[in-house]
Scaffold this motif. Structure first.
Motif, mmCIF file in Angstrom:
data_model
loop_
_atom_site.group_PDB
_atom_site.id
_atom_site.type_symbol
_atom_site.label_atom_id
_atom_site.label_comp_id
_atom_site.label_asym_id
_atom_site.label_seq_id
_atom_site.Cartn_x
_atom_site.Cartn_y
_atom_site.Cartn_z
ATOM 1 N N ALA A 71 -2.691 -3.781 -5.045
ATOM 2 C CA ALA A 71 -1.421 -3.875 -4.341
ATOM 3 C C ALA A 71 -0.837 -2.481 -4.195
ATOM 4 C CB ALA A 71 -0.447 -4.759 -5.101
ATOM 5 N N ILE A 72 -0.094 -2.302 -3.127
ATOM 6 C CA ILE A 72 0.693 -1.085 -2.959
ATOM 7 C C ILE A 72 2.153 -1.504 -3.066
ATOM 8 C CG2 ILE A 72 -0.985 0.217 -1.607
ATOM 9 C CD1 ILE A 72 1.896 -1.013 0.251
ATOM 10 N N TYR A 73 2.995 -0.561 -3.457
ATOM 11 C CA TYR A 73 4.408 -0.876 -3.602
ATOM 12 C C TYR A 73 5.231 0.369 -3.332
ATOM 13 C CZ TYR A 73 3.718 1.259 -8.199
ATOM 14 O OH TYR A 73 3.404 2.129 -9.213
ATOM 15 N N ILE A 74 6.475 0.135 -2.965
ATOM 16 C CA ILE A 74 7.427 1.226 -2.777
ATOM 17 C C ILE A 74 8.645 0.926 -3.635
ATOM 18 C CG2 ILE A 74 8.905 2.491 -1.163
ATOM 19 C CD1 ILE A 74 6.918 1.793 1.064
ATOM 20 N N THR A 127 5.758 5.712 -3.663
ATOM 21 C CA THR A 127 4.713 4.783 -3.237
ATOM 22 C C THR A 127 3.607 4.801 -4.272
ATOM 23 O OG1 THR A 127 5.224 5.274 -0.926
ATOM 24 C CG2 THR A 127 3.122 4.185 -1.370
ATOM 25 N N GLY A 128 3.219 3.618 -4.730
ATOM 26 C CA GLY A 128 2.186 3.520 -5.745
ATOM 27 C C GLY A 128 1.163 2.456 -5.423
ATOM 28 N N VAL A 129 0.081 2.477 -6.183
ATOM 29 C CA VAL A 129 -0.989 1.488 -6.045
ATOM 30 C C VAL A 129 -1.358 1.020 -7.440
ATOM 31 C CG1 VAL A 129 -2.859 3.207 -6.084
ATOM 32 C CG2 VAL A 129 -3.230 1.017 -4.959
ATOM 33 N N THR A 130 -1.733 -0.258 -7.553
ATOM 34 C CA THR A 130 -2.062 -0.824 -8.853
ATOM 35 C C THR A 130 -2.947 -2.052 -8.694
ATOM 36 O OG1 THR A 130 -1.108 -1.718 -10.904
ATOM 37 C CG2 THR A 130 0.030 -2.255 -8.865
ATOM 38 N N SER A 131 -3.625 -2.403 -9.756
ATOM 39 C CA SER A 131 -4.397 -3.646 -9.756
ATOM 40 C C SER A 131 -3.576 -4.783 -10.351
ATOM 41 C CB SER A 131 -5.695 -3.468 -10.544
ATOM 42 O OG SER A 131 -5.391 -3.136 -11.884
ATOM 43 N N GLU A 151 -2.198 3.052 0.516
ATOM 44 C CA GLU A 151 -1.280 3.949 -0.194
ATOM 45 C C GLU A 151 -1.361 5.349 0.406
ATOM 46 O OE1 GLU A 151 -0.530 5.808 -4.632
ATOM 47 O OE2 GLU A 151 -2.546 5.521 -3.869
ATOM 48 N N LYS A 152 -2.557 5.836 0.646
ATOM 49 C CA LYS A 152 -2.733 7.172 1.231
ATOM 50 C C LYS A 152 -2.120 7.249 2.616
ATOM 51 C CE LYS A 152 -6.837 8.427 -1.403
ATOM 52 N NZ LYS A 152 -8.253 8.733 -1.371
#
Length: 99
Positions: free
Chosen positions: A6-9, A20-24, A67-68
């Motif tokens: 998932a990406i999130y802001i 802005t981040g990314v995580t499992s 995310e990028k």
């Protein structure tokens, strides 16, 4: 959350700064931000704990690519993305915290 990523802001109370981040595991990660688990982090320093956008992806690779793409954009493009799913700029934590 589905297996993948998932990406999130995140933003602060007055929507001045974005992260802005990314995580499992988006629930666990946002909880870490809210609890300021990493006290010297960018998000803790700037009080970024308001989840204003997130999107799930089938694979972590897809999430990382998005995310990028988001990080490469300017502030206006991030605002447009947030408004497309969260026009009221409400904290979406309540929406995901029960997953």
């Amino acid at each position: 959350m589905k297996k993948g990523g998932a990406i999130y802001i995140l933003t602060n109370l007055h929507n001045q700064v974005f992260y802005t981040g990314v995580t499992s595991d988006v629930v666990k990660r946002i909880q870490e931000h809210k609890e300021k688990k990493y006290s010297n982090s960018f998000t803790a320093t700037y009080q970024l704990d308001k989840l204003v956008y997130y999107e799930n992806y089938l694979t972590i690779e897809e999430a990382i690519a998005e995310e990028k793409r988001i990080k490469a954009g300017n502030r206006a493009s991030k605002i447009k993305l947030i408004i497309s799913k969260n026009a009221e700029w409400k904290d979406l934590w309540d929406e995901i915290s029960q997953w």
